[in-house]
Design a protein around this motif. Structure first.
Motif, short mmCIF file in Angstrom:
data_model
loop_
_atom_site.label_atom_id
_atom_site.label_comp_id
_atom_site.label_asym_id
_atom_site.label_seq_id
_atom_site.Cartn_x
_atom_site.Cartn_y
_atom_site.Cartn_z
N MET A 1 29.65 -25.79 -48.13
CA MET A 1 28.73 -26.91 -47.90
C MET A 1 29.48 -28.06 -47.21
O MET A 1 30.54 -28.48 -47.66
CB MET A 1 28.20 -27.37 -49.26
N THR A 2 28.94 -28.53 -46.11
CA THR A 2 29.62 -29.63 -45.43
C THR A 2 29.20 -30.97 -46.03
O THR A 2 28.04 -31.18 -46.32
CB THR A 2 29.28 -29.65 -43.92
N GLN A 3 30.21 -31.82 -46.21
CA GLN A 3 29.91 -33.13 -46.79
C GLN A 3 29.70 -34.13 -45.66
O GLN A 3 30.44 -34.15 -44.69
CB GLN A 3 31.08 -33.56 -47.67
N ARG A 4 28.70 -34.95 -45.80
CA ARG A 4 28.38 -35.92 -44.77
C ARG A 4 29.37 -37.09 -44.86
O ARG A 4 29.62 -37.61 -45.94
CB ARG A 4 26.95 -36.43 -45.00
N THR A 5 29.97 -37.44 -43.72
CA THR A 5 30.87 -38.59 -43.72
C THR A 5 30.03 -39.86 -43.61
O THR A 5 29.21 -39.97 -42.71
CB THR A 5 31.82 -38.52 -42.50
N PRO A 6 30.26 -40.82 -44.52
CA PRO A 6 29.44 -42.04 -44.46
C PRO A 6 29.55 -42.73 -43.11
O PRO A 6 30.66 -42.86 -42.57
CB PRO A 6 30.03 -42.92 -45.57
N TYR A 7 28.44 -43.15 -42.58
CA TYR A 7 28.34 -43.96 -41.35
C TYR A 7 28.65 -43.18 -40.06
O TYR A 7 28.50 -43.71 -38.97
CB TYR A 7 29.23 -45.21 -41.41
N LEU A 8 29.09 -41.91 -40.17
CA LEU A 8 29.51 -41.20 -38.96
C LEU A 8 28.32 -40.97 -38.02
O LEU A 8 28.42 -41.23 -36.81
CB LEU A 8 30.17 -39.87 -39.32
N ASP A 9 27.20 -40.50 -38.55
CA ASP A 9 26.04 -40.22 -37.69
C ASP A 9 25.55 -41.49 -37.01
O ASP A 9 25.24 -41.48 -35.81
CB ASP A 9 24.91 -39.59 -38.50
N GLU A 10 25.48 -42.59 -37.78
CA GLU A 10 25.04 -43.86 -37.17
C GLU A 10 25.98 -44.28 -36.05
O GLU A 10 25.55 -44.78 -35.01
CB GLU A 10 25.06 -45.00 -38.19
N MET A 11 27.28 -44.07 -36.27
CA MET A 11 28.24 -44.49 -35.25
C MET A 11 28.13 -43.63 -34.00
O MET A 11 28.23 -44.14 -32.87
CB MET A 11 29.65 -44.47 -35.82
N LEU A 12 27.92 -42.33 -34.20
CA LEU A 12 27.76 -41.45 -33.03
C LEU A 12 26.53 -41.87 -32.24
O LEU A 12 26.55 -41.92 -31.00
CB LEU A 12 27.66 -39.98 -33.48
N ASP A 13 25.42 -42.18 -32.94
CA ASP A 13 24.20 -42.64 -32.26
C ASP A 13 24.47 -43.94 -31.50
O ASP A 13 24.04 -44.11 -30.35
CB ASP A 13 23.07 -42.89 -33.27
N LEU A 15 27.29 -45.16 -30.40
CA LEU A 15 28.21 -44.99 -29.27
C LEU A 15 27.50 -44.37 -28.06
O LEU A 15 27.95 -44.54 -26.92
CB LEU A 15 29.40 -44.11 -29.68
N ALA A 16 26.38 -43.69 -28.31
CA ALA A 16 25.64 -43.08 -27.19
C ALA A 16 24.79 -44.11 -26.45
O ALA A 16 24.25 -43.83 -25.38
CB ALA A 16 24.75 -41.96 -27.72
N GLN A 17 24.68 -45.32 -27.01
CA GLN A 17 23.91 -46.37 -26.34
C GLN A 17 24.83 -47.27 -25.51
O GLN A 17 26.03 -47.32 -25.77
CB GLN A 17 23.20 -47.24 -27.38
N PRO A 18 24.25 -47.99 -24.53
CA PRO A 18 25.09 -48.91 -23.76
C PRO A 18 25.63 -50.03 -24.64
O PRO A 18 24.97 -50.42 -25.60
CB PRO A 18 24.12 -49.48 -22.71
N GLY A 19 26.81 -50.55 -24.30
CA GLY A 19 27.35 -51.71 -25.01
C GLY A 19 28.19 -51.32 -26.22
O GLY A 19 28.47 -50.14 -26.46
N CYS A 20 28.61 -52.34 -26.97
CA CYS A 20 29.51 -52.16 -28.13
C CYS A 20 28.73 -51.57 -29.30
O CYS A 20 27.75 -52.13 -29.76
CB CYS A 20 30.11 -53.51 -28.51
N ALA A 21 29.24 -50.44 -29.82
CA ALA A 21 28.55 -49.76 -30.93
C ALA A 21 28.53 -50.63 -32.18
O ALA A 21 27.54 -50.67 -32.90
CB ALA A 21 29.25 -48.44 -31.23
N PHE A 22 29.63 -51.34 -32.45
CA PHE A 22 29.66 -52.19 -33.65
C PHE A 22 28.63 -53.31 -33.51
O PHE A 22 27.93 -53.63 -34.47
CB PHE A 22 31.06 -52.80 -33.85
N CYS A 23 28.54 -53.92 -32.33
CA CYS A 23 27.55 -54.99 -32.13
C CYS A 23 26.14 -54.45 -32.39
O CYS A 23 25.34 -55.09 -33.07
CB CYS A 23 27.63 -55.56 -30.72
N HIS A 24 25.85 -53.26 -31.87
CA HIS A 24 24.51 -52.68 -32.07
C HIS A 24 24.22 -52.47 -33.54
O HIS A 24 23.17 -52.85 -34.05
CB HIS A 24 24.40 -51.32 -31.36
N LEU A 25 25.17 -51.84 -34.24
CA LEU A 25 24.96 -51.52 -35.65
C LEU A 25 24.82 -52.81 -36.46
O LEU A 25 23.95 -52.92 -37.33
CB LEU A 25 26.12 -50.67 -36.18
N LEU A 26 25.69 -53.78 -36.17
CA LEU A 26 25.68 -55.01 -36.97
C LEU A 26 24.47 -55.87 -36.65
O LEU A 26 23.94 -56.56 -37.53
CB LEU A 26 26.99 -55.77 -36.76
N ASP A 27 24.00 -55.82 -35.39
CA ASP A 27 22.74 -56.53 -35.07
C ASP A 27 21.60 -55.95 -35.90
O ASP A 27 20.73 -56.68 -36.37
CB ASP A 27 22.41 -56.40 -33.58
#
Ligand SMILES: [Zn+2]
Ligand SMILES: [Zn+2]
Length: 242
Positions: A1-13, A15-27
């Motif tokens: 069973m694979t364990q989900r890494t916290p925040y990894l999926d959100e970060m991958l999403d 990073l696929a958008q234009p601009g800074c991924a941290f800014c997007h997530l934190l906004d």
């Protein structure tokens, strides 16, 4: 069973958008917290007390209170803050008539007779949205540092992204860690800034009157992307439709 890494999926999403991924997530985090304050917690005594102690939201987050349907909730929370400020003026050291007149009459050069009042008007606790952002930024940083390895999906996503903005990149580099992540992130960020530099170069070349017949390509908005890269993501309303 694979364990989900916290925040990894959100970060991958992100990073696929234009601009800074941290800014997007934190906004997104900031927007959701302001929604919760305005639409769920407007009568929550603890939340109101925290906002009053913080003297409202900071300059960066105050504008988030202007959103669809927010007028009533904002009026209630802001009135709470304004009432606290009025109480401080009334109970402060320059609050009474004669002392106020003395203040208005001029004080000695180099003195700040209202410094005590200024301190009372200061935020007594940090902006709650800033606090929430810092908490999540630490989680995202930890995930980035742990998941950046040679050949990892997060490193591939980072390399294909616009990178982090300078403030967030600096924060990541300043975080203690072991392992290969810092070196890999520096190399990826260097390639990203280098591409941006080339685009700015092309933008400037085509802005020269001798080459003005050449139409702009992808470098058309490089000047805006450079602002976001250096200062943090520009708000969408400043980049839409330009
Ligand atoms: Zn950023
Ligand atoms: Zn703030």
């Amino acid at each position: 069973m694979t364990q989900r890494t916290p925040y990894l999926d959100e970060m991958l999403d992100a990073l696929a958008q234009p601009g800074c991924a941290f800014c997007h997530l934190l906004d997104g985090i900031a927007g959701r917290l302001v929604d919760a304050i305005l639409f769920e917690s407007v009568n929550d005594v603890k939340v109101r007390e925290e906002l009053n102690a913080a003297r409202g939201l900071c300059r960066r987050h105050g504008p988030l209170l202007v959103r669809t349907g927010s007028a009533l909730g904002t009026a209630i929370t802001m009135q709470g803050v304004i009432k606290v400020l009025l109480r401080q003026l009334d109970s402060g050291e320059v609050g009474s008539g004669s002392r106020l007149r003395a203040l208005l009459g001029g004080a000695g050069v180099g003195r700040a007779p209202a410094a005590g009042l200024a301190a009372a008007l200061n935020p007594q606790t940090p902006c709650p949205v800033c606090v929430q952002e810092a908490t999540f930024a630490a989680h995202y940083t930890e995930t980035l540092l742990r998941q950046t390895r040679p050949g990892s999906p997060l490193l591939a996503a980072y390399e294909a992204s616009d990178g982090l903005c300078l403030p967030h990149f600096r924060d990541v580099l300043a975080t203690p860690t072991s392992g290969p992540a810092p070196g890999l992130l520096v190399a990826a960020q260097r390639a990203i800034w280098s591409r941006l530099n080339d685009e700015l170069e092309e933008f400037l070349r085509k802005s020269d009157y001798r080459f003005q017949k050449e139409p702009f390509g992808a470098e058309r908005d490089s000047w805006q992307r450079a602002i976001s890269a250096v200062s943090g993501q520009l708000p969408a309303h400043l980049t839409d439709g330009l």
